[in-house]
Design an enzyme around this catalytic site. Structure first.
Site, PDB file in Angstrom:
ATOM      1  N   LEU A 179       9.012   9.398   8.322  1.00 21.70           N
ATOM      2  CA  LEU A 179      10.085  10.004   9.100  1.00 21.70           C
ATOM      3  C   LEU A 179      11.394   9.294   8.742  1.00 21.70           C
ATOM      4  O   LEU A 179      11.409   8.078   8.577  1.00 21.70           O
ATOM      5  CB  LEU A 179       9.833   9.853  10.599  1.00 21.70           C
ATOM      6  CG  LEU A 179       8.953  10.902  11.298  1.00 21.70           C
ATOM      7  CD1 LEU A 179       8.788  10.534  12.770  1.00 21.70           C
ATOM      8  CD2 LEU A 179       9.534  12.299  11.167  1.00 21.70           C
ATOM      9  N   ASP A 180      12.491  10.061   8.634  1.00 18.77           N
ATOM     10  CA  ASP A 180      13.799   9.450   8.399  1.00 18.77           C
ATOM     11  C   ASP A 180      14.111   8.457   9.521  1.00 18.77           C
ATOM     12  O   ASP A 180      13.666   8.637  10.659  1.00 18.77           O
ATOM     13  CB  ASP A 180      14.883  10.523   8.375  1.00 18.77           C
ATOM     14  CG  ASP A 180      14.782  11.440   7.167  1.00 18.77           C
ATOM     15  OD1 ASP A 180      14.187  11.016   6.157  1.00 18.77           O
ATOM     16  OD2 ASP A 180      15.297  12.570   7.230  1.00 18.77           O
ATOM     17  N   PRO A 181      14.909   7.424   9.236  1.00 18.72           N
ATOM     18  CA  PRO A 181      15.258   6.446  10.277  1.00 18.72           C
ATOM     19  C   PRO A 181      15.837   7.071  11.541  1.00 18.72           C
ATOM     20  O   PRO A 181      15.559   6.614  12.650  1.00 18.72           O
ATOM     21  CB  PRO A 181      16.285   5.550   9.569  1.00 18.72           C
ATOM     22  CG  PRO A 181      15.877   5.605   8.131  1.00 18.72           C
ATOM     23  CD  PRO A 181      15.420   7.020   7.910  1.00 18.72           C
ATOM     24  N   ARG A 206      16.040  18.456   6.564  1.00 19.65           N
ATOM     25  CA  ARG A 206      17.458  18.375   6.207  1.00 19.65           C
ATOM     26  C   ARG A 206      17.843  19.442   5.182  1.00 19.65           C
ATOM     27  O   ARG A 206      18.956  19.974   5.207  1.00 19.65           O
ATOM     28  CB  ARG A 206      17.796  16.974   5.692  1.00 19.65           C
ATOM     29  CG  ARG A 206      17.816  15.922   6.785  1.00 19.65           C
ATOM     30  CD  ARG A 206      18.109  14.532   6.234  1.00 19.65           C
ATOM     31  NE  ARG A 206      17.003  13.994   5.459  1.00 19.65           N
ATOM     32  CZ  ARG A 206      17.137  13.315   4.312  1.00 19.65           C
ATOM     33  NH1 ARG A 206      18.341  13.106   3.796  1.00 19.65           N
ATOM     34  NH2 ARG A 206      16.079  12.844   3.685  1.00 19.65           N
ATOM     35  N   ALA A 221      15.199  10.051  12.714  1.00 20.46           N
ATOM     36  CA  ALA A 221      14.253  10.993  13.329  1.00 20.46           C
ATOM     37  C   ALA A 221      13.384  10.290  14.366  1.00 20.46           C
ATOM     38  O   ALA A 221      13.196   9.074  14.322  1.00 20.46           O
ATOM     39  CB  ALA A 221      13.384  11.628  12.253  1.00 20.46           C
TER      40      ALA A 221
END
Length: 300
Positions: free
Chosen positions: A46-48, A180, A50
């Site tokens: 997961l992106d930071p 994204r 998110a």
């Protein structure tokens, strides 16, 4: 001789309700420390920024991470209209703006082209490798990154709510999907530009956000039996796959890397499945003509 990794031989899954502002690898390291586990990994980055379901595997469960990564995952996210950013989310530099805003009907009309088997170009700030280097490292160094479109299966993309400057959507997709990119491409297609405002993963394979444990609770219960009690069995991660039940003798053959006869199963020829003996997972592999063929054996 290499140094032996310290820690307990403990196996299972922990569903972390990841907060924003921390990377997936950092979460894994905190969980491994909290359990004093010898081995840990995660099933899907997961992106930071998110939040939501980050599945952490301990011990023998790490051998099954790829099967979870390949399963469908569900996200809820906000697209903010009117700006495209360098990172395709709210943390990036604004590259271009627009005064246009889409109607709900326009959004609904655009969504069908994002469903099914599609091609998607990952964000420049992503972990995709370019000539052996991560795209985000090149992008941070100021290099122009051009990534090729990749196959993605989108099972569902629906409009949940719309507001003048933003919309909330729900996405269910397969491995390798970038929310994204969905936000970026929708903004371009609707001629208004867009980026992700917030993103939350609500389930991943058999793991639900309702079962998630907060990072604060993990830290509070670190190195205690109470934390151990939150660990889900290895078998939980296999719940969405067909089960092949085998005898004790067959389980021994499978653990030695050999095919073995199956007592009963709901698998079809060629299916990815798991072998069990007495309710415990023995291995991950494939079912063929009444036999289980192991690919990853569990040492339990």
């Amino acid at each position: 001789m290499g140094r032996r990794r310290k820690g307990r031989e403990i196996s299972g899954w922990l569903v972390v309700d990841k907060p924003a502002g921390i990377g997936s690898t950092d979460i894994v390291n905190k969980v491994r420390w909290a359990f004093d586990a010898k081995k840990a990994g995660h099933a899907g980055t997961l992106d930071p920024d998110a939040t939501g379901v980050l599945v952490v595997a301990l011990g023998e469960a790490t051998k099954l991470v790829s099967s979870i990564t390949d399963m469908l995952k569900a996200y809820e996210f906000e697209v903010r209209w009117g700006a495209e950013t360098a990172t395709d989310d709210a943390s990036g530099e604004v590259l271009e703006t627009s005064e246009a805003r889409p109607t709900a009907d326009a959004i609904e009309t655009a969504l069908p082209t994002y469903r099914g088997d599609i091609m998607q170009v990952p964000p420049a700030f992503s972990a995709v490798k370019v000539d052996g280097q991560r795209a985000y490292d090149l992008a941070r160094a100021g290099e122009e990154v051009e990534l090729e479109a990749r196959d993605l299966y989108v099972d569902e993309l629906t409009l949940v709510e719309t507001r003048p400057d933003a919309a909330t959507l729900r996405l269910v997709c397969g491995k390798g999907g970038y929310v994204r990119s969905i936000a970026r491409d929708l903004g371009r297609d609707l001629s208004c530009l867009g980026h992700v405002g917030w993103l939350r993963r609500v389930w991943s394979g058999p793991f639900e956000v309702a079962d998630g444990v907060t990072l604060d609770r993990i830290e509070d219960l670190a190195r205690t039996p109470e934390l151990d009690a939150l660990l889900l069995p290895v078998e939980t991660g296999l719940a969405d796959l067909p089960e092949c039940r085998v005898t004790e003798m067959a389980a021994t053959r499978i653990r030695n890397g050999n095919p073995a006869e199956v007592i009963s199963s709901d698998a079809e020829f060629g299916d990815l499945a798991w072998a069990s003996q007495g309710g415990l997972a023995v291995a991950l592999g494939h079912y063929r003509a009444g036999h289980f063929h192991p690919s990853r054996v569990l040492n339990r």
